[in-house]
Scaffold this active site. Structure first.
Site, PDB file in Angstrom:
ATOM      1  N   HIS A  99      -9.550   1.210   4.495  1.00 44.07           N
ATOM      2  CA  HIS A  99      -8.310   1.411   5.260  1.00 44.07           C
ATOM      3  C   HIS A  99      -8.603   2.356   6.428  1.00 44.07           C
ATOM      4  O   HIS A  99      -9.418   3.275   6.299  1.00 44.07           O
ATOM      5  CB  HIS A  99      -7.218   1.994   4.344  1.00 44.07           C
ATOM      6  CG  HIS A  99      -5.872   1.959   4.997  1.00 44.07           C
ATOM      7  ND1 HIS A  99      -5.479   2.894   5.933  1.00 44.07           N
ATOM      8  CD2 HIS A  99      -4.845   1.080   4.876  1.00 44.07           C
ATOM      9  CE1 HIS A  99      -4.263   2.587   6.357  1.00 44.07           C
ATOM     10  NE2 HIS A  99      -3.852   1.486   5.739  1.00 44.07           N
TER      11      HIS A  99
ATOM     12  N   GLU B   6      -5.514  -4.750  10.290  1.00 41.20           N
ATOM     13  CA  GLU B   6      -4.481  -3.736  10.531  1.00 41.20           C
ATOM     14  C   GLU B   6      -4.775  -3.002  11.835  1.00 41.20           C
ATOM     15  O   GLU B   6      -5.575  -2.052  11.849  1.00 41.20           O
ATOM     16  CB  GLU B   6      -4.452  -2.723   9.386  1.00 41.20           C
ATOM     17  CG  GLU B   6      -4.208  -3.334   8.020  1.00 41.20           C
ATOM     18  CD  GLU B   6      -3.604  -2.324   7.052  1.00 41.20           C
ATOM     19  OE1 GLU B   6      -2.495  -2.584   6.566  1.00 41.20           O
ATOM     20  OE2 GLU B   6      -4.217  -1.279   6.812  1.00 41.20           O
TER      21      GLU B   6
ATOM     22  N   GLU C 116      -7.072   4.798   7.513  1.00 36.29           N
ATOM     23  CA  GLU C 116      -6.859   6.218   7.189  1.00 36.29           C
ATOM     24  C   GLU C 116      -8.085   6.786   6.469  1.00 36.29           C
ATOM     25  O   GLU C 116      -8.430   7.954   6.645  1.00 36.29           O
ATOM     26  CB  GLU C 116      -5.576   6.363   6.350  1.00 36.29           C
ATOM     27  CG  GLU C 116      -4.340   6.130   7.217  1.00 36.29           C
ATOM     28  CD  GLU C 116      -3.159   5.508   6.501  1.00 36.29           C
ATOM     29  OE1 GLU C 116      -3.112   5.536   5.259  1.00 36.29           O
ATOM     30  OE2 GLU C 116      -2.263   4.992   7.201  1.00 36.29           O
TER      31      GLU C 116
ATOM     32  N   LYS D 239       0.138   4.196  -0.358  1.00 33.15           N
ATOM     33  CA  LYS D 239      -0.540   5.383   0.191  1.00 33.15           C
ATOM     34  C   LYS D 239      -0.273   6.577  -0.732  1.00 33.15           C
ATOM     35  O   LYS D 239      -0.179   6.394  -1.951  1.00 33.15           O
ATOM     36  CB  LYS D 239      -0.111   5.622   1.640  1.00 33.15           C
ATOM     37  CG  LYS D 239      -0.277   4.355   2.489  1.00 33.15           C
ATOM     38  CD  LYS D 239      -0.129   4.574   3.963  1.00 33.15           C
ATOM     39  CE  LYS D 239      -0.312   3.247   4.688  1.00 33.15           C
ATOM     40  NZ  LYS D 239      -0.280   3.378   6.139  1.00 33.15           N
TER      41      LYS D 239
ATOM     42  N   SER E   2       3.385  -2.047  10.307  1.00 31.79           N
ATOM     43  CA  SER E   2       4.831  -2.132  10.527  1.00 31.79           C
ATOM     44  C   SER E   2       5.438  -3.480  10.144  1.00 31.79           C
ATOM     45  O   SER E   2       6.361  -3.965  10.806  1.00 31.79           O
ATOM     46  CB  SER E   2       5.185  -1.761  11.973  1.00 31.79           C
ATOM     47  OG  SER E   2       4.776  -0.427  12.241  1.00 31.79           O
TER      48      SER E   2
ATOM     49  N   ASN F  92       0.886  -1.170   0.000  1.00 30.39           N
ATOM     50  CA  ASN F  92       0.000   0.000   0.000  1.00 30.39           C
ATOM     51  C   ASN F  92       0.923   1.219   0.000  1.00 30.39           C
ATOM     52  O   ASN F  92       1.474   1.578   1.036  1.00 30.39           O
ATOM     53  CB  ASN F  92      -0.900  -0.011   1.240  1.00 30.39           C
ATOM     54  CG  ASN F  92      -1.785   1.215   1.299  1.00 30.39           C
ATOM     55  OD1 ASN F  92      -1.804   2.023   0.366  1.00 30.39           O
ATOM     56  ND2 ASN F  92      -2.525   1.371   2.391  1.00 30.39           N
TER      57      ASN F  92
ATOM     58  N   GLY G 158       2.450   2.454  10.785  1.00 36.89           N
ATOM     59  CA  GLY G 158       3.391   3.563  10.660  1.00 36.89           C
ATOM     60  C   GLY G 158       4.090   3.919  11.962  1.00 36.89           C
ATOM     61  O   GLY G 158       4.748   4.950  12.068  1.00 36.89           O
TER      62      GLY G 158
HETATM   63  P1  13P Z   1       2.984   0.502   7.647  1.00 36.43           P
HETATM   64  O1  13P Z   1       3.482  -0.782   7.049  1.00 36.43           O
HETATM   65  O2  13P Z   1       3.732   1.708   7.165  1.00 36.43           O
HETATM   66  O3  13P Z   1       2.860   0.414   9.137  1.00 36.43           O
HETATM   67  O4  13P Z   1       1.486   0.698   7.076  1.00 36.43           O
HETATM   68  C1  13P Z   1       0.597  -0.342   7.184  1.00 36.43           C
HETATM   69  C2  13P Z   1      -0.595  -0.010   6.376  1.00 36.43           C
HETATM   70  O5  13P Z   1      -1.343   0.879   6.709  1.00 36.43           O
HETATM   71  C3  13P Z   1      -0.828  -0.772   5.147  1.00 36.43           C
HETATM   72  O6  13P Z   1      -2.088  -0.528   4.626  1.00 36.43           O
END
Ligand code: 13P
Length: 253
Positions: A97, A169, A99, A11, A215, A9, A175
């Site tokens: 997601h 997740e 976010e 982003k 992560s 992803n 993150g």
């Molecule tokens: P990270 O791997 O940067 O923690 O992000 C995970 C994520 O949100 C994948 O969709």
């Protein structure tokens, strides 16, 4: 065996040139996949066609959009529909997601509509769920995730859930560099599978790929993916580095 999936992803990261280079670097590694393994790149909308073109000669590699709208077409300036994505021959769409839930107020009901519109256009949703830190601290994460799944997916016919993809997740691990332990991931994945089994039976539940996200790095992927109910990962930051993501792909069962 259900699919084992390493999904990137990206982003809202990378320029077109960087995206080009990253895809070239990874595909040029020619990592061999078993028939049960898949690699998916969740790229920003402007790069979807380019990315599709880049991976089309790599068997088992697919492209995902990171979102789509819950309506088929019309006066929704700035939105992208499932019909459009399907016409671009995109395979997957990341739906729900955390976010998007947090910054764009996407709730379980809207996500149910997005899942429906993806499925009716031949797109595979990668349905995301996961709890915030306060829910984990209150130890009510199982009920929280169960509600997300029930409210967005339990209206579906069982045939729609055969080979479905869910990504667990935990928000506190995204993150932050703070990964859920392999045991915590396994525990939640087993719970998610049991939630599907209760409603749809074991065959459907066993066919669903449940990815872990939060992560995931080259140095922990193997251990997490090794757990029985963890079928790969949805990877943010570490998917932006070719060598790191390549190692994560190699960590798939
Ligand atoms: P990270 O791997 O940067 O923690 O992000 C995970 C994520 O949100 C994948 O969709």
């Amino acid at each position: 065996m259900r699919k084992q999936i390493a999904a990137a992803n990206w982003k809202m990261n990378l320029t077109l040139q960087q995206a080009n280079e990253l895809l070239d670097e990874i595909t040029n590694k020619n990592i061999s996949l078993s028939p049960d393994q898949q690699v998916v790149f969740g790229v920003p909308f402007p790069y979807l066609l380019l990315a599709s073109e880049k991976v089309k000669s790599n068997a088992g590699y697919f492209i995902a959009a990171q979102n789509c709208y819950n309506q088929a077409s019309g006066a929704y300036t700035g939105e992208v529909s499932a019909v459009m994505l399907s016409s671009c021959e995109i395979g997957f769409v990341i739906i729900g997601h955390s976010e998007r839930r947090e910054y764009f107020w996407e709730d379980n009901e809207m996500l149910a509509q997005k899942v429906d519109i993806c499925l009716s256009n031949g797109l595979k949703p990668i349905f995301c769920c996961g709890e915030p830190l306060e829910i984990r601290e209150a130890e009510t994460q199982n009920a929280y995730v169960e509600t997300q799944i029930k409210e967005s997916l339990f209206h579906l016919e069982s045939s729609a859930l055969h080979n479905f993809v869910v990504a667990y997740e935990p928000i506190w691990a995204i993150g932050t560099g703070k990964t859920a332990s392999a045991e915590q991931a396994q525990e939640m994945h087993a719970h998610i599978r049991s939630v599907f089994a209760q409603k749809y039976g074991n065959d459907i539940a066993e066919s669903i790929s449940i990815l872990y996200g939060g992560s995931v790095k080259a140095n922990n992927a193997n251990e997490i993916f090794g757990k029985k109910d963890v079928d790969g990962g949805l990877v943010g930051g570490a998917s932006l580095k070719a060598d790191e993501f390549a190692e994560i792909i190699k960590g798939l069962k």
